[in-house]
Write a protein that holds these residues in place. Structure first.
Motif, PDB file in Angstrom:
ATOM      1  N   ALA A   9      51.307  10.803 -93.382  1.00 11.06           N
ATOM      2  CA  ALA A   9      50.926  10.283 -91.729  1.00 11.06           C
ATOM      3  C   ALA A   9      52.148   9.180 -91.745  1.00 11.06           C
ATOM      4  N   ARG A  10      52.276   9.004 -90.392  1.00 11.76           N
ATOM      5  CA  ARG A  10      53.235   7.959 -90.101  1.00 11.76           C
ATOM      6  C   ARG A  10      53.093   7.455 -88.668  1.00 11.76           C
ATOM      7  N   VAL A  11      53.246   6.237 -88.545  1.00 16.17           N
ATOM      8  CA  VAL A  11      53.541   5.550 -87.133  1.00 16.17           C
ATOM      9  C   VAL A  11      54.609   4.872 -87.127  1.00 16.17           C
ATOM     10  N   SER A  12      55.185   4.569 -85.770  1.00 18.61           N
ATOM     11  CA  SER A  12      56.551   4.229 -85.711  1.00 18.61           C
ATOM     12  C   SER A  12      56.475   2.615 -85.414  1.00 18.61           C
ATOM     13  N   THR A  19      44.397   5.632 -88.249  1.00 26.90           N
ATOM     14  CA  THR A  19      43.184   6.028 -88.176  1.00 26.90           C
ATOM     15  C   THR A  19      43.163   7.685 -87.871  1.00 26.90           C
ATOM     16  N   ALA A  20      43.587   7.863 -86.706  1.00 22.07           N
ATOM     17  CA  ALA A  20      43.587   9.276 -86.108  1.00 22.07           C
ATOM     18  C   ALA A  20      44.080  10.312 -86.973  1.00 22.07           C
ATOM     19  N   ARG A  22      44.785   9.925 -90.352  1.00 24.88           N
ATOM     20  CA  ARG A  22      43.835   9.989 -91.560  1.00 24.88           C
ATOM     21  C   ARG A  22      42.753  10.947 -91.333  1.00 24.88           C
ATOM     22  N   ASP A  23      41.989  10.859 -90.076  1.00 27.54           N
ATOM     23  CA  ASP A  23      40.906  11.333 -90.130  1.00 27.54           C
ATOM     24  C   ASP A  23      41.204  13.035 -89.882  1.00 27.54           C
ATOM     25  N   GLY A  24      42.462  13.355 -89.280  1.00 28.30           N
ATOM     26  CA  GLY A  24      42.846  14.618 -88.921  1.00 28.30           C
ATOM     27  C   GLY A  24      43.116  15.354 -90.497  1.00 28.30           C
ATOM     28  N   LEU A  25      44.039  14.577 -91.230  1.00 29.09           N
ATOM     29  CA  LEU A  25      44.243  15.067 -92.522  1.00 29.09           C
ATOM     30  C   LEU A  25      43.007  15.451 -93.389  1.00 29.09           C
ATOM     31  N   ALA A  26      42.089  14.431 -93.339  1.00 30.45           N
ATOM     32  CA  ALA A  26      40.722  14.627 -94.212  1.00 30.45           C
ATOM     33  C   ALA A  26      40.064  15.950 -93.551  1.00 30.45           C
ATOM     34  N   ALA A  27      40.203  16.167 -92.055  1.00 29.90           N
ATOM     35  CA  ALA A  27      39.610  17.432 -91.457  1.00 29.90           C
ATOM     36  C   ALA A  27      40.029  18.622 -92.115  1.00 29.90           C
ATOM     37  N   PHE A  28      41.451  18.459 -92.351  1.00 32.30           N
ATOM     38  CA  PHE A  28      42.321  19.603 -92.884  1.00 32.30           C
ATOM     39  C   PHE A  28      42.267  19.846 -94.384  1.00 32.30           C
ATOM     40  N   GLY A  29      41.021  18.910 -94.854  1.00 28.61           N
ATOM     41  CA  GLY A  29      40.879  19.146 -96.579  1.00 28.61           C
ATOM     42  C   GLY A  29      41.473  18.258 -97.327  1.00 28.61           C
ATOM     43  N   VAL A  30      42.350  17.329 -96.822  1.00 26.54           N
ATOM     44  CA  VAL A  30      43.153  16.484 -97.722  1.00 26.54           C
ATOM     45  C   VAL A  30      42.355  15.247 -98.330  1.00 26.54           C
ATOM     46  N   ASP A  31      42.257  15.277 -99.491  1.00 28.45           N
ATOM     47  CA  ASP A  31      41.443  14.179-100.322  1.00 28.45           C
ATOM     48  C   ASP A  31      42.133  12.725 -99.845  1.00 28.45           C
ATOM     49  N   VAL A  65      50.607  18.793 -96.033  1.00 34.77           N
ATOM     50  CA  VAL A  65      49.961  18.793 -94.628  1.00 34.77           C
ATOM     51  C   VAL A  65      50.360  17.574 -93.639  1.00 34.77           C
ATOM     52  N   VAL A  66      50.584  17.916 -92.522  1.00 32.38           N
ATOM     53  CA  VAL A  66      50.748  16.761 -91.349  1.00 32.38           C
ATOM     54  C   VAL A  66      50.015  17.039 -90.236  1.00 32.38           C
ATOM     55  N   THR A  67      49.614  16.158 -89.668  1.00 30.96           N
ATOM     56  CA  THR A  67      48.742  16.700 -88.355  1.00 30.96           C
ATOM     57  C   THR A  67      49.550  16.921 -87.043  1.00 30.96           C
ATOM     58  N   LYS A  68      50.895  16.577 -86.907  1.00 32.06           N
ATOM     59  CA  LYS A  68      51.760  17.088 -86.098  1.00 32.06           C
ATOM     60  C   LYS A  68      53.308  16.811 -86.738  1.00 32.06           C
ATOM     61  N   LEU A  69      53.945  17.967 -86.089  1.00 32.25           N
ATOM     62  CA  LEU A  69      55.519  18.071 -86.482  1.00 32.25           C
ATOM     63  C   LEU A  69      56.194  16.789 -86.420  1.00 32.25           C
ATOM     64  N   ASP A  70      55.949  16.177 -85.216  1.00 33.29           N
ATOM     65  CA  ASP A  70      56.664  14.794 -84.940  1.00 33.29           C
ATOM     66  C   ASP A  70      56.384  13.695 -85.890  1.00 33.29           C
TER      67      ASP A  70
END
Length: 99
Positions: A9-12, A19-20, A22-31, A65-70
């Motif tokens: 996860a990355r923020v600029s 948070t969003a 991290r929550d997305g990655l958890a939803a995709f099954g990432v510990d 796993v990433v939530t979005k390509l960008d």
């Protein structure tokens, strides 16, 4: 060892939250212990410690796993280079749940 999911996860900016993602990655099954982050760095910055740690944590058979390509890269060239590196190491790439 069984295959793992490694998240990134990355923020600029320092004002943005993770948070969003991290929550997305958890939803995709990432510990949560397998999520690596960069805070306050743009995707154009190739020197991202969290990204380097996440890539180094991946082993043959794992899924990156990433939530979005960008969140991974800001240019097609950079994304292609990272995807090629993962493929050469037999690591799958999942973007928003699509492998």
């Amino acid at each position: 060892m069984s295959p793992l999911k490694v998240g990134y996860a990355r923020v600029s900016t320092d004002e943005q939250g993770l948070t969003a993602q991290r929550d997305g990655l958890a939803a995709f099954g990432v510990d949560p212990k397998r999520i690596y982050v960069d805070h306050g760095l743009t995707g154009r910055n190739a020197d991202r410690e969290g990204l380097q740690q996440a890539l180094a944590a991946c082993r043959d058979g794992d899924t990156f796993v990433v939530t979005k390509l960008d969140r991974l890269a800001r240019s097609v060239r950079d994304a292609h280079q990272i995807a090629d590196d993962l493929a050469a190491r037999e690591v799958k790439l999942s973007i928003a749940g699509s492998v």
